[in-house]
Design a protein around this motif. Structure first.
Motif, mmCIF file in Angstrom:
data_model
loop_
_atom_site.group_PDB
_atom_site.id
_atom_site.type_symbol
_atom_site.label_atom_id
_atom_site.label_comp_id
_atom_site.label_asym_id
_atom_site.label_seq_id
_atom_site.Cartn_x
_atom_site.Cartn_y
_atom_site.Cartn_z
ATOM 1 N N ASP A 20 -26.472 -59.834 131.876
ATOM 2 C CA ASP A 20 -25.471 -58.948 132.477
ATOM 3 C C ASP A 20 -24.585 -58.241 131.464
ATOM 4 O OD1 ASP A 20 -26.395 -59.781 134.951
ATOM 5 O OD2 ASP A 20 -24.825 -61.302 135.203
ATOM 6 N N LEU A 21 -24.676 -58.626 130.194
ATOM 7 C CA LEU A 21 -23.734 -58.160 129.197
ATOM 8 C C LEU A 21 -24.436 -57.979 127.852
ATOM 9 C CD1 LEU A 21 -20.582 -57.718 128.842
ATOM 10 C CD2 LEU A 21 -20.518 -60.062 127.950
ATOM 11 N N MET A 22 -24.092 -56.888 127.171
ATOM 12 C CA MET A 22 -24.533 -56.687 125.792
ATOM 13 C C MET A 22 -23.316 -56.834 124.882
ATOM 14 S SD MET A 22 -27.244 -53.529 126.022
ATOM 15 C CE MET A 22 -27.423 -53.526 124.235
ATOM 16 N N ILE A 23 -23.440 -57.638 123.839
ATOM 17 C CA ILE A 23 -22.348 -57.895 122.905
ATOM 18 C C ILE A 23 -22.767 -57.371 121.533
ATOM 19 C CG2 ILE A 23 -20.928 -59.665 121.809
ATOM 20 C CD1 ILE A 23 -21.664 -61.468 124.265
ATOM 21 N N ARG A 41 -24.019 -54.316 131.701
ATOM 22 C CA ARG A 41 -25.319 -53.680 131.916
ATOM 23 C C ARG A 41 -25.389 -52.952 133.258
ATOM 24 N NH1 ARG A 41 -29.769 -54.922 128.851
ATOM 25 N NH2 ARG A 41 -29.581 -56.535 127.256
ATOM 26 N N ALA A 42 -24.669 -53.432 134.260
ATOM 27 C CA ALA A 42 -24.756 -52.827 135.594
ATOM 28 C C ALA A 42 -24.023 -51.496 135.673
ATOM 29 C CB ALA A 42 -24.218 -53.786 136.641
ATOM 30 N N THR A 43 -22.907 -51.372 134.954
ATOM 31 C CA THR A 43 -22.058 -50.190 135.083
ATOM 32 C C THR A 43 -21.950 -49.359 133.817
ATOM 33 O OG1 THR A 43 -20.040 -51.334 134.390
ATOM 34 C CG2 THR A 43 -20.644 -51.471 136.734
ATOM 35 N N ASP A 44 -22.369 -49.909 132.682
ATOM 36 C CA ASP A 44 -22.225 -49.293 131.362
ATOM 37 C C ASP A 44 -20.767 -49.189 130.898
ATOM 38 O OD1 ASP A 44 -24.919 -49.021 130.766
ATOM 39 O OD2 ASP A 44 -25.067 -47.071 131.754
ATOM 40 N N GLU A 45 -19.831 -49.801 131.623
ATOM 41 C CA GLU A 45 -18.455 -49.833 131.142
ATOM 42 C C GLU A 45 -18.379 -50.704 129.891
ATOM 43 O OE1 GLU A 45 -15.050 -49.894 133.946
ATOM 44 O OE2 GLU A 45 -14.537 -51.794 132.953
#
Length: 216
Positions: A20-23, A41-45
Motif C-alpha cells: 500500500d505504500l512506497m518508501i 499507492r492507491a491515491t499517489d499522495e
C-alpha cells in the motif's frame, strides 16, 4: 531490486515497495541526514519526513506530483534546513511534535501529540511522542495490514542505541519511552532512523540492558 536502506549523500534513493505504500529514502549533507518520501499507492499522495537539507535533491525525489504534507521529527536544525524552500515550492502542510514546534523556524500547521494520526492518502501513520533527545520528538509508526510494522524514529533510535541525550534524566526518559511505545512492537518491525542505515527492533532489542547500563 531488494531494498537495503543503505544510501549515501549524492547517491540514488533506495525504494522500499510495500503493498500500500512506497518508501523512498535519500541521504543529504552535510550531516548525512536521511529523508523519506512516502507515497500512497492507491491515491499517489505523498508525504515527506524531514526536509533536512539540499532542497534540490528532495524536490527532485518528490517529483512533479508534489507532496501534501511534511513531518519534522524534531527541532534540531539539521532536520529542517530545507523545510522553508520545500514548503514554498509545494504548499505542503507542516507537522511537528507539539513540544518542539516553537524550535522550528517554519510555522507548524498541525502540532502533533502522542497517538495522533497523520494520513498520506489511504495510509495512516501513528505519532509516538518521545521525550529525551528533544522535548517534542516524534516517531511515526506504520502498522502495515499486509505485514510487519515500520517505524520512522528520527534521532530517537539508531542501530546500536538511543539518540543523544545530555543528562541522566533525559536518557532515562528516552529509554522509558522507547521501551513503552516502540519496543512493544514485534521484532520484525523495520526501523528507519534519521541518520545511517536501517535496522529492526529484533536486532536492537537484545542490547537494551547494555544501553541502560552504559547510560547512553
Amino acid at each position: 531490486m531488494t531494498y537495503s536502506g543503505a544510501v549515501r549523500v549524492g547517491g540514488p534513493a533506495d525504494v522500499h515497495e510495500l503493498r500500500d505504500l512506497m518508501i523512498s529514502k535519500v541521504a543529504v549533507g552535510p550531516m548525512d541526514n536521511n529523508a523519506y518520501v512516502l507515497r500512497c499507492r492507491a491515491t499517489d499522495e505523498q508525504l515527506l519526513i524531514d526536509a533536512a537539507n539540499d532542497a534540490g535533491t528532495l524536490l527532485t525525489l518528490i517529483g512533479a506530483d508534489g507532496i501534501a504534507s511534511v513531518v519534522t521529527t524534531h527541532q534540531h536544525g539539521d532536520h529542517w534546513q530545507a523545510l522553508a524552500e520545500v514548503v514554498e515550492a509545494t504548499g505542503a502542510r507542516t507537522y511537528a511534535g507539539r513540544d518542539d514546534a516553537e524550535g522550528i523556524p517554519v510555522p507548524t500547521d498541525v502540532p502533533v501529540a502522542d497517538g495522533d494520526t497523520i494520513r498520506v492518502g489511504h495510509v495512516e501513520l501513528t505519532a509516538r511522542h518521545l521525550v529525551g533527545h528533544t522535548p517534542g520528538s516524534i516517531a511515526l509508526v506504520y502498522d502495515d495490514p499486509h505485514g510487519h510494522p515500520h517505524v520512522f524514529t528520527g534521532d530517537c533510535l539508531f542501530p546500536g542505541g538511543p539518540g543523544r541525550t545530555t543528562n541522566p534524566v533525559d536518557f532515562t526518559s528516552l529509554m522509558d519511552g522507547l521501551e513503552e511505545k516502540i519496543f512493544g512492537l514485534p521484532d520484525e518491525t523495520w526501523v528507519y532512523p534519521g541518520h545511517g542505515n536501517d535496522s529492526s527492533l529484533g536486532a536492537e532489542r537484545p542490547h537494551i540492558p547494555e544501553w541502560r547500563a552504559r547510560g547512553w
